[in-house]
Design an enzyme around this catalytic site. Sequence first.
Site, mmCIF file in Angstrom:
data_model
loop_
_atom_site.group_PDB
_atom_site.id
_atom_site.type_symbol
_atom_site.label_atom_id
_atom_site.label_comp_id
_atom_site.label_asym_id
_atom_site.label_seq_id
_atom_site.Cartn_x
_atom_site.Cartn_y
_atom_site.Cartn_z
ATOM 1 N N HIS A 1 0.838 -1.200 0.000
ATOM 2 C CA HIS A 1 0.000 0.000 0.000
ATOM 3 C C HIS A 1 0.874 1.252 0.000
ATOM 4 O O HIS A 1 1.968 1.251 0.556
ATOM 5 C CB HIS A 1 -0.896 0.036 1.241
ATOM 6 N N GLU B 1 -1.531 -0.411 8.156
ATOM 7 C CA GLU B 1 -2.449 -1.394 8.718
ATOM 8 C C GLU B 1 -1.724 -2.254 9.730
ATOM 9 O O GLU B 1 -0.486 -2.274 9.775
ATOM 10 C CB GLU B 1 -3.041 -2.275 7.606
ATOM 11 N N HIS C 1 3.306 -7.497 1.587
ATOM 12 C CA HIS C 1 2.696 -8.404 2.554
ATOM 13 C C HIS C 1 1.561 -9.218 1.949
ATOM 14 O O HIS C 1 1.024 -8.858 0.897
ATOM 15 C CB HIS C 1 2.146 -7.606 3.747
ATOM 16 N N ARG D 1 -1.566 -4.699 -6.150
ATOM 17 C CA ARG D 1 -1.368 -6.141 -6.180
ATOM 18 C C ARG D 1 -0.118 -6.476 -6.989
ATOM 19 O O ARG D 1 0.004 -6.055 -8.139
ATOM 20 C CB ARG D 1 -2.595 -6.779 -6.840
#
Length: 316
Positions: free
Chosen positions: A97, A115, A172, A192
Amino acid sequence: MNELIFLQPVLHGKLWGGHRLHDDYGYEVPEGPVGECWAISAHPHGDCRVAGGTWDGKYFSELWAEHRELFGGLEGDEFPLLIKIIDAEDDLSIQVHPDDVYANEHENGSLGKRECWYVIDAREGGDIVVGQRAQNRDEFAQMIEDGRWDDLLNRVPIQKGDFFQIDPGTVHAILGGTLILETQQSSDVTYRVYDFDRRQADGSLRELHIQQAIDVVDFDVQAPTTGKVTAAEVDGVTRLVETPNYVVDRIVVGADAPVTYAQPWPFLNVSVIEGTGSVVAGDATYDLPKGTHFVAPFDSGDLAFTGDMTLIVSHV
Ligand code: ZN
């Protein structure tokens, strides 16, 4: 004093999802595999409705827009956090991200996405991808092109009760057999990198975002080797992480160990991930079955928990 705000989760079907959000948590789910429960969210891709009380039926984004006093007058265009439960029956894509600066510039003013994961349950021998091993952008791009995933990706074994902080720019993936409580910035921007060449129900491949991923990967982050929580538990409360965007605590309430948690913050997100109990705030008492999520608004009073349960709480 402000009453607690209970939210109705929004459930999202996902290719890699399972059935535990229905079976373990009793949520009403759409047909097919369901991967994500957006439990506390004002994000347009899954805006929760208030369940019961003064604000019954309102969208959480409406409360944020029209009743900022409930959030202590906190500034910002959007409610800053998003809480999810993720049921990964199968592997999620390898992803990364952006941070706030990149997302603001390239994703229509979106927030970036920091996150973190609290592992509610994990399959025996399960693992997770956190971090990567390329030294620089050229090497990263080359390893992707050559499909050298085993060399590139840092895998870490996981167990129930582990915790992982995933900063923007960290490659991740949550892998199969994992149930996670995710606390994140309110953002839905994912780049992605690899999706295991899986096909969706209609036979198509999900889009990849290789160039954006190469742009945002942070080559200075240290890849962790464990998710074991080492912070001490003090009166039932364990500090899992403090970042510029959020602070996350775990609260363990036992039959002989009630916990009172102070609420001096603009708001507090609370999720019951295991067990059941109740909470007293102000002069009201609320039942807390497993899978309940609520926001303690500004000036809701300290929270007195009793029962036998584990909670994850977060605030800015
Ligand atoms: Zn992610």
